[in-house]
Design a protein around this motif. Structure first.
Motif, mmCIF file in Angstrom:
data_model
loop_
_atom_site.group_PDB
_atom_site.id
_atom_site.type_symbol
_atom_site.label_atom_id
_atom_site.label_comp_id
_atom_site.label_asym_id
_atom_site.label_seq_id
_atom_site.Cartn_x
_atom_site.Cartn_y
_atom_site.Cartn_z
ATOM 1 N N THR A 51 10.593 58.503 -43.050
ATOM 2 C CA THR A 51 12.030 58.612 -43.319
ATOM 3 C C THR A 51 12.776 59.367 -42.231
ATOM 4 O O THR A 51 13.990 59.470 -42.262
ATOM 5 C CB THR A 51 12.306 59.308 -44.669
ATOM 6 N N GLU A 52 12.019 59.957 -41.286
ATOM 7 C CA GLU A 52 12.702 60.612 -40.171
ATOM 8 C C GLU A 52 11.889 60.416 -38.906
ATOM 9 O O GLU A 52 10.741 60.836 -38.838
ATOM 10 C CB GLU A 52 12.893 62.106 -40.443
ATOM 11 N N SER A 53 12.474 59.750 -37.935
ATOM 12 C CA SER A 53 11.828 59.604 -36.638
ATOM 13 C C SER A 53 12.933 59.678 -35.603
ATOM 14 O O SER A 53 14.112 59.680 -35.954
ATOM 15 C CB SER A 53 11.114 58.254 -36.538
ATOM 16 N N GLU A 54 12.552 59.683 -34.369
ATOM 17 C CA GLU A 54 13.563 59.755 -33.315
ATOM 18 C C GLU A 54 14.554 58.589 -33.431
ATOM 19 O O GLU A 54 15.763 58.764 -33.345
ATOM 20 C CB GLU A 54 12.848 59.721 -31.966
ATOM 21 N N ASP B 295 15.023 54.455 -54.209
ATOM 22 C CA ASP B 295 14.787 54.929 -55.572
ATOM 23 C C ASP B 295 13.528 55.785 -55.633
ATOM 24 O O ASP B 295 13.511 56.837 -56.282
ATOM 25 C CB ASP B 295 14.689 53.745 -56.542
ATOM 26 N N LEU B 296 12.487 55.327 -54.959
ATOM 27 C CA LEU B 296 11.246 56.107 -54.927
ATOM 28 C C LEU B 296 11.500 57.489 -54.323
ATOM 29 O O LEU B 296 11.114 58.509 -54.882
ATOM 30 C CB LEU B 296 10.176 55.362 -54.106
ATOM 31 N N CYS B 297 12.184 57.493 -53.178
ATOM 32 C CA CYS B 297 12.402 58.756 -52.470
ATOM 33 C C CYS B 297 13.306 59.697 -53.264
ATOM 34 O O CYS B 297 13.078 60.906 -53.304
ATOM 35 C CB CYS B 297 12.971 58.486 -51.079
ATOM 36 N N ARG B 298 14.337 59.143 -53.895
ATOM 37 C CA ARG B 298 15.212 59.993 -54.719
ATOM 38 C C ARG B 298 14.400 60.622 -55.856
ATOM 39 O O ARG B 298 14.559 61.798 -56.176
ATOM 40 C CB ARG B 298 16.361 59.167 -55.296
ATOM 41 N N GLN C 5 2.542 61.801 -47.074
ATOM 42 C CA GLN C 5 2.112 62.223 -48.415
ATOM 43 C C GLN C 5 2.034 61.029 -49.360
ATOM 44 O O GLN C 5 2.895 60.158 -49.328
ATOM 45 C CB GLN C 5 3.113 63.238 -48.983
ATOM 46 N N GLN C 6 0.995 61.017 -50.199
ATOM 47 C CA GLN C 6 0.820 59.904 -51.131
ATOM 48 C C GLN C 6 1.809 59.991 -52.290
ATOM 49 O O GLN C 6 1.994 61.049 -52.881
ATOM 50 C CB GLN C 6 -0.608 59.918 -51.703
ATOM 51 N N ARG C 7 2.460 58.876 -52.572
ATOM 52 C CA ARG C 7 3.363 58.784 -53.729
ATOM 53 C C ARG C 7 3.030 57.506 -54.469
ATOM 54 O O ARG C 7 2.357 56.630 -53.929
ATOM 55 C CB ARG C 7 4.836 58.732 -53.284
ATOM 56 N N GLU C 8 3.576 57.367 -55.647
ATOM 57 C CA GLU C 8 3.346 56.143 -56.410
ATOM 58 C C GLU C 8 4.672 55.466 -56.706
ATOM 59 O O GLU C 8 5.635 56.121 -57.120
ATOM 60 C CB GLU C 8 2.640 56.482 -57.720
ATOM 61 N N CYS D 10 17.690 51.319 -49.325
ATOM 62 C CA CYS D 10 18.329 51.036 -50.611
ATOM 63 C C CYS D 10 18.108 49.624 -51.098
ATOM 64 O O CYS D 10 18.241 49.347 -52.285
ATOM 65 C CB CYS D 10 19.828 51.331 -50.537
ATOM 66 N N THR D 11 17.786 48.683 -50.184
ATOM 67 C CA THR D 11 17.612 47.295 -50.617
ATOM 68 C C THR D 11 16.183 46.798 -50.451
ATOM 69 O O THR D 11 15.873 45.702 -50.875
ATOM 70 C CB THR D 11 18.528 46.334 -49.825
#
Lengths: 610, 247
Positions: B78-81, B21-24, B9-12, B66-67
């Motif tokens: 953010t989720e893979s095997e 920070d973006l994901c939160r 999904q597109q985010r900015e 986080c860094t």
């Protein structure tokens, strides 16, 4: 030592002035090299018949530590091995006065049985190609003039007076120099990034925090040729536009600190450091920083933290130090050996350097060859030399003619490479592919009396104390690996443990913060890859095939083979072996502590494992 | 602003913003142990590993969310095997340090981590996330820090003695995700990090709420009013003041 040399220089006489080079590297010093040096200086006073006093110089490490203390006589090119102070008078009266070699001190080739007058004729040196180590053993590291006489600071002159900054970087790029500290990152690219980065001031750092067990290449360079490091850093400073540099030296390296400190002072006095170096626009000075005694400070972000006075813990390197390094400013960090290559490339051009080595790894690499090998020491060979050439031709093969089992490369977080890969031409990429790494260049040879599970356990235990403990995969992963490996060595392991080892190792490789954690599982994964059978034997048959793990090693003496020589009896620390001389011996199982000393000492392989 | 594709999904994202920070901000869950928004990312627990492929790169790589600063358009998973395997292993390894702790229990269950035998750590349940060190440093004190290294690393005051710098504010305990830092209170006395502090009572409700040392320290660093109020009473007063302000 310097005074002696100067006296003779002020006293020009008739005939050839001879030079006596006494190796006073750390290895030779430990074997009495300093005493030999003193003996020469003193004895020569008592020979009024010598018209021109020879110059006696204490040099850095020649690399051939196995045969030290080494004494070399120039211009005759005679090399004496294992010299004691008692030999000095004979050397003076025979060689210096009459020109006759002292045969018993010459190296005897084990194959041809010939006595070789010069070390240059030995297999150990013949196959080497010295660039980084070019001056070591040839000069007195305390004399800046010695360095200058061998072409020192000419590269700096050439660059400052006739090359643009970008030209210097382009030369390093064209030479294909890659970082010798372990990562193998292209040096030119690093310098370019720092030069392009916004921010002032910029910094140059020399990483001399050599910490791998059994590795001593950087120490030898800092102790034996400190000015090459300084000159290399000056060239780097000019290229990227830095005004300040730091040499971060491992705290234990006293001699290196002493020589570097003097070299920095001397370079300042001669105008190679300080304001407007050689009347150019370059102003650059170097400060020496002693490390805090942590292995992890060799990791560059931890090193930066340490210089800044913070706890030596790494941080994520998603922004490279070339952009945000020391105090947040653009910084180039290169290892000692990398800096030592720089003046040579600058002086002789990129082409001659790039002509040496393999397609992607140019030049030479210094290795510290140790372990169960005949010739231990420091060797510099072109990239692409095979392990077999290094271990068998230069190193003279495995000690006591035992069979080769593995060679551990790259320090504690390197891997173990089996006999099947002995013909691997070594460079940065081939070693990584084989599951190990170049690291800083440690080569530890292991024979068939080495237990590979115990080897993995040993390295992991080293890292358990040296991980900084900041990130979970490294700290807790190493703890778990160590527990499991110890369990296997003690005969308590299970087959599931092997899966667990792999599972934890993979997470450590992928998720650890710095290279220490990411490479820490290498000893485990490489031994699992090449010596899985040994793990299985420990677990399923409760047997350590090398006779090392005490809980899994039960020894007995084969009565058919034992000739009653008594060597095992003498080596048994608990008197568990009985038998009359020339009669078959027997091990008393009720007393035996399974240390395996008899097993390793028996020249007839009469002691067998259950 | 940059276009960042997270899980398809597109985010900015702002330039330099961390992945976490973006994901939160976008409500995309990423587990963490060592992150606190007051201090930013430390990259210590490595629970937040994600995969990123930046423009021009051929392969994705594993980074700590986080860094990792976002500086160009990128694709993030953010989720893979592989990511789940890392989280499972980290939860398994950390749970040994805090085997009865609810947070670790939850994480182990969530990622299907098997349990290894517990180990004894000091202080008990400490997972060495480092948040307490940051909290104390942020207070301007740095009375606690990590001692030793490798498997022996632990959080302590210098030489495990009562530290002159500790003012008993318990900020360390407040940020601790596993409640590992012991704060013992009895009457008007607080005991923390081997040091005993006198507590000052709230002038409104009479409840002991802060140490004398802490209030003195705060007094030196700003004007927080004459009245010594506990958090609840301060909130009430503030609300009352707001009402008068509105009127």
């Amino acid at each position: 030592m310097g005074g002696r040399a100067m006296q003779t220089e002020m006293n020009p006489g008739k005939g050839d002035r001879q030079t006596v080079l006494v190796c006073c590297g750390t290895g030779c010093t430990a074997n009495g090299g300093r005493e030999v040096f003193k003996a020469f200086s003193q004895s020569l006073q008592h020979h009024p018949e010598i018209e021109v006093l020879p110059v006696v110089k204490a040099t850095g490490c020649n690399g051939w530590c196995e045969k030290g203390p080494l004494v070399r006589l120039i211009p005759k090119d005679i090399t004496y091995c294992s010299v004691a102070p008692a030999d000095v008078d004979e050397i003076i009266s025979k060689t210096l006065l009459q020109g006759v070699p002292v045969k018993r001190l010459l190296y005897r080739d084990p194959v041809s049985k010939e006595h070789l007058t010069s070390h240059h004729l030995t297999d150990f040196y013949r196959k080497q190609h010295k660039i980084a180590l070019r001056n070591i053993g040839e000069i007195d590291p305390g004399q800046i003039d010695d360095y200058i006489q061998r072409g020192g600071y000419q590269a700096l002159q050439k660059a400052l007076l006739g090359m643009e900054r970008q030209e210097v970087i382009d030369t390093i790029k064209a030479a294909g120099l890659r970082g010798r500290g372990g990562g193998g990152f292209p040096t030119g690219q690093k310098w370019q990034a720092c030069r392009n980065a916004a921010g002032n001031p910029k910094y140059i750092i020399c990483n001399g925090d050599e910490g791998d067990p059994g590795a001593f290449m950087d120490r030898s360079i800092m102790e034996g040729d400190p000015h090459t490091v300084i000159e290399g850093m000056c060239l780097g400073a000019y290229a990227v536009g830095a005004a300040r540099g730091y040499i971060y030296v491992r705290d234990e390296y006293d001699l290196a600190v002493q020589y570097l400190r003097q070299a920095i002072d001397d370079a300042r006095q001669r105008g190679y450091l300080g304001k407007n170096i050689l009347n150019s626009e370059l102003s650059f000075d170097i400060e020496l920083v002693r490390g805090g005694g942590a292995f992890v400070c060799g990791e560059e972000t931890a090193l930066l933290a340490s210089i800044e006075g913070r706890v030596g813990e790494p941080h994520d390197k998603y922004v490279f130090p070339t952009e945000k390094g020391l105090w947040g400013k653009p910084t180039v960090i290169n290892n000692v050996e990398t800096w030592a290559n720089v003046p040579v490339i600058m002086l002789h051009g990129a082409e001659s350097f790039a002509a040496i080595g393999t397609d992607k790894s140019k030049g030479t690499k210094v290795f510290s060859l140790v372990g169960k090998v005949v010739n231990t020491g420091l060797v510099e060979v072109p990239m692409g030399t095979t392990l077999r050439e290094i271990i068998y031709e230069i190193g003279g093969g495995v000690l006591k003619k035992r069979s080769f089992k593995a060679v551990q490369t790259g320090g504690p977080s390197g891997g173990c490479i089996p006999a099947a890969l002995l013909d691997l031409p070594i460079d940065f990429d081939s070693l990584t592919e084989a599951g190990s790494m170049m690291g800083s260049g440690g080569l530890i040879v292991m024979d068939d009396h080495t237990c590979m599970v115990e080897v993995a356990r040993y390295y992991v235990s080293f890292l358990a104390g040296e991980s900084c403990g900041k990130c979970t995969p490294c700290r807790e992963g190493i703890r778990a690996l160590l527990e499991i490996l110890t369990r296997i060595c003690e005969g308590q392991g299970s087959i599931e443990d092997l899966d667990l080892l792999e599972d934890i190792s993979v997470t450590m490789q992928q998720a650890s913060l710095c290279a220490l954690g990411r490479t820490a599982p290498n000893p485990v994964l490489s031994t699992l890859r090449y010596f899985r059978d040994e793990y299985l034997e420990h677990i399923q048959q409760q047997r350590c095939p090398a006779g090392v793990c005490r809980a899994l090693s039960v020894f007995h003496i084969d009565p058919e083979i034992c000739n009653g020589c008594g060597v095992c009896v003498r080596h048994c620390s608990v008197n568990a072996i009985r038998g009359e001389k020339k009669q078959v011996h027997v091990i008393d199982e009720s007393i035996c502590i399974h240390c395996g000393e008899c097993y390793r000492q028996c020249a007839f392989d009469a002691i067998k494992l259950r | 602003m940059m276009k960042i594709n997270v899980n398809g999904q597109q985010r900015e994202a702002h330039a330099g913003e961390s992945i976490l920070d973006l994901c939160r901000r976008e409500g995309i869950p990423i587990p963490t142990f060592c992150y606190h928004q007051a201090f930013g990312g430390q990259g210590a627990c490595r629970m937040c590993m994600v995969e990123i492929k930046e423009e021009g790169q051929t392969r994705s790589r594993m980074v700590a969310a986080c860094t990792y600063p976002l500086t160009q358009p990128a694709e993030i998973t953010t989720e893979s095997e592989q990511i789940l395997r890392i989280r499972r292993t980290i939860a398994m390894l950390l749970a040994r340090r805090a085997d009865k702790n609810a947070l670790l229990e939850t994480m182990c269950q969530k990622y299907g981590a098997s349990r290894l035998p517990a180990i004894v750590v000091e202080p008990a349940n400490c997972i060495l996330c480092g948040l307490c060190i940051h909290a104390c440093a942020e207070m301007g004190k740095s009375a606690i820090w990590s001692m030793f290294r490798g498997v022996d690393k632990r959080i302590a005051t210098p030489y495990d003695e009562a530290s002159d710098d500790c003012m008993g504010c318990a900020a360390c305990a407040q940020v601790c995700p596993t409640q590992a830092i012991k704060v013992e209170e009895e009457g008007a006395v607080r005991r923390i990090w081997n040091k005993t502090f006198a507590l000052v009572a709230c002038t409104r409700c009479g409840k002991p709420y802060a140490t004398r040392d802490e209030l003195d320290y705060l007094g030196q660093h700003g004007d927080f009013g004459q009245e010594k109020l506990c958090e609840a009473c301060r909130r009430k007063t503030l609300a009352a003041n707001m009402q008068t302000f509105q009127a």
